[in-house]
Motif scaffolding. Sequence first.
Motif, mmCIF file in Angstrom:
data_model
loop_
_atom_site.group_PDB
_atom_site.id
_atom_site.type_symbol
_atom_site.label_atom_id
_atom_site.label_comp_id
_atom_site.label_asym_id
_atom_site.label_seq_id
_atom_site.Cartn_x
_atom_site.Cartn_y
_atom_site.Cartn_z
ATOM 1 N N ASP A 62 0.702 -1.002 -0.098
ATOM 2 C CA ASP A 62 0.113 -0.093 0.042
ATOM 3 C C ASP A 62 0.946 1.341 0.163
ATOM 4 O O ASP A 62 0.333 2.452 -0.484
ATOM 5 C CB ASP A 62 -1.079 0.076 1.102
ATOM 6 C CG ASP A 62 -0.297 0.052 2.610
ATOM 7 O OD1 ASP A 62 0.927 -0.178 2.681
ATOM 8 O OD2 ASP A 62 -1.089 -0.020 3.611
ATOM 9 N N GLY A 122 -0.566 3.749 -2.781
ATOM 10 C CA GLY A 122 -1.025 5.245 -2.707
ATOM 11 C C GLY A 122 -0.486 6.162 -3.487
ATOM 12 O O GLY A 122 -1.260 6.713 -4.557
ATOM 13 N N LEU A 171 -1.673 5.858 -7.126
ATOM 14 C CA LEU A 171 -2.797 6.194 -7.585
ATOM 15 C C LEU A 171 -2.949 7.710 -7.894
ATOM 16 O O LEU A 171 -3.746 8.234 -8.594
ATOM 17 C CB LEU A 171 -3.631 5.614 -6.505
ATOM 18 C CG LEU A 171 -4.473 4.346 -6.553
ATOM 19 C CD1 LEU A 171 -4.873 3.790 -5.092
ATOM 20 C CD2 LEU A 171 -5.309 4.141 -7.277
ATOM 21 N N ARG A 172 -2.056 8.464 -6.670
ATOM 22 C CA ARG A 172 -2.157 9.673 -7.075
ATOM 23 C C ARG A 172 -1.517 10.269 -8.340
ATOM 24 O O ARG A 172 -1.987 11.028 -9.042
ATOM 25 C CB ARG A 172 -1.296 10.298 -5.739
ATOM 26 C CG ARG A 172 -1.979 10.461 -4.621
ATOM 27 C CD ARG A 172 -1.129 11.492 -3.619
ATOM 28 N NE ARG A 172 -0.050 11.332 -3.441
ATOM 29 C CZ ARG A 172 0.526 10.684 -2.264
ATOM 30 N NH1 ARG A 172 -0.260 9.866 -1.679
ATOM 31 N NH2 ARG A 172 1.704 10.196 -2.326
ATOM 32 N N ALA A 174 -3.310 7.157 -0.392
ATOM 33 C CA ALA A 174 -3.667 7.701 -1.903
ATOM 34 C C ALA A 174 -4.226 9.281 -2.030
ATOM 35 O O ALA A 174 -4.450 9.738 -3.039
ATOM 36 C CB ALA A 174 -4.584 6.727 -2.433
ATOM 37 N N LEU A 178 -7.702 8.307 -4.853
ATOM 38 C CA LEU A 178 -8.711 7.114 -4.711
ATOM 39 C C LEU A 178 -10.002 7.544 -4.956
ATOM 40 O O LEU A 178 -10.535 8.030 -4.077
ATOM 41 C CB LEU A 178 -8.471 6.699 -3.257
ATOM 42 C CG LEU A 178 -9.286 5.306 -3.108
ATOM 43 C CD1 LEU A 178 -8.845 4.175 -3.937
ATOM 44 C CD2 LEU A 178 -9.195 5.046 -1.517
#
Length: 381
Positions: free
Chosen positions: A232, A236, A239-240, A266, A270
Amino acid sequence: MLSKTNTFTLSTVIAFAFSGAALAQEQIVKLAQVGPTTGPIAYVGKDLQNGANMAIEELNTKGITIGGKKIKFVLLTEDDAGDPKQGTAVAQKLVDQKVQGVIGHLQSGTSIPASKIYYDAGIPQISPGTTNPKYTQQGYNTTFRVVANDGQLAGALGRYAVQTLHAKKIAVIDDRTAYGQGLAQEFTKRAKAAGATIVATQYTNDKATDFSAILTSIKAKKPDVIFFGGLDAGAGPMLRQMKQLGIKAKMMGGDAICTTQLPKLAGDGLADDQVICAEAGGVQDAGRPALDAFKTAFKARYGHDVVIYAPYAYDALMTMVEAMQKANSTDPKVYLPALAKISHKGVTGTIAFDGHGDMKNATLTMYTYKGGQRTIIGVTK
């Protein structure tokens, strides 16, 4: 005739004698818990540690007797930092301390090399989070896990990508750890078998936070799904950066991205239903009250929610102790056969192992995120 003072003294001596006899009957049993409590996923390792500690506290409150002796369980906790070299050093340290069982390690990259050391010493090892199939395929009878393996998990994700998301083009990224690489390879195999085309395969590392070059390359392939074999802490920022680059693909991944911390990591990257992930475990509706009760007790004890692995660490330790009770011995050589044949009703479901030490009838929980909260899609096998 004895004076009152002498009478008190004699009574005290007798009391101490009985107390000494009782103490002599108490046996210390040392169990170890190992995971990463420093580094980028230290909070996940701490979650693991807290779950094991809850089991220890509960057992000592109950007062367990094995082999005619009252047992006091002591938990030795060690940090492997998610590093294979540190993991093996810790494993040898625990062997030297003559621990009677190990709950850990968390990651495949540390569990696999450490497993040889525990096997050579005859010490049972139950991992609450290791998913790489190789972990239980080495022929070590001391090696167990309480979660599904990557083949089972990747199979469910691959089928979901094609059958439910109707993904035709998939890009795959892995962080080159034993966990990330193994999961990505299994997913690729299962997604192809289900009818998808892998349009890109990229690599990073588990410390990286800048994925702009990788994502820019992938964007040109126009994938429907980006599968990430990693943690994760990488998912994170990825995803950004996907949002910044205008990539509309959904992200899929395994249990290491499927945490309650992902929304924080994120940020606004997200979106609802953008991430589909699977946790290697889970309970059907009938088992949910027990798991919910554990989570409530965990929050009351530690002041925050379970991250992901605490219930599995709790179950792993409780399973190990039940094997000791069934064998009426805390000697690893004696209780190991009972552990191999165990059927323990845990908060994450029934813990029972096949001939390799894998879970029989392993379950998987599919999740997405809505409104910044992890949301269950369903439990499958």
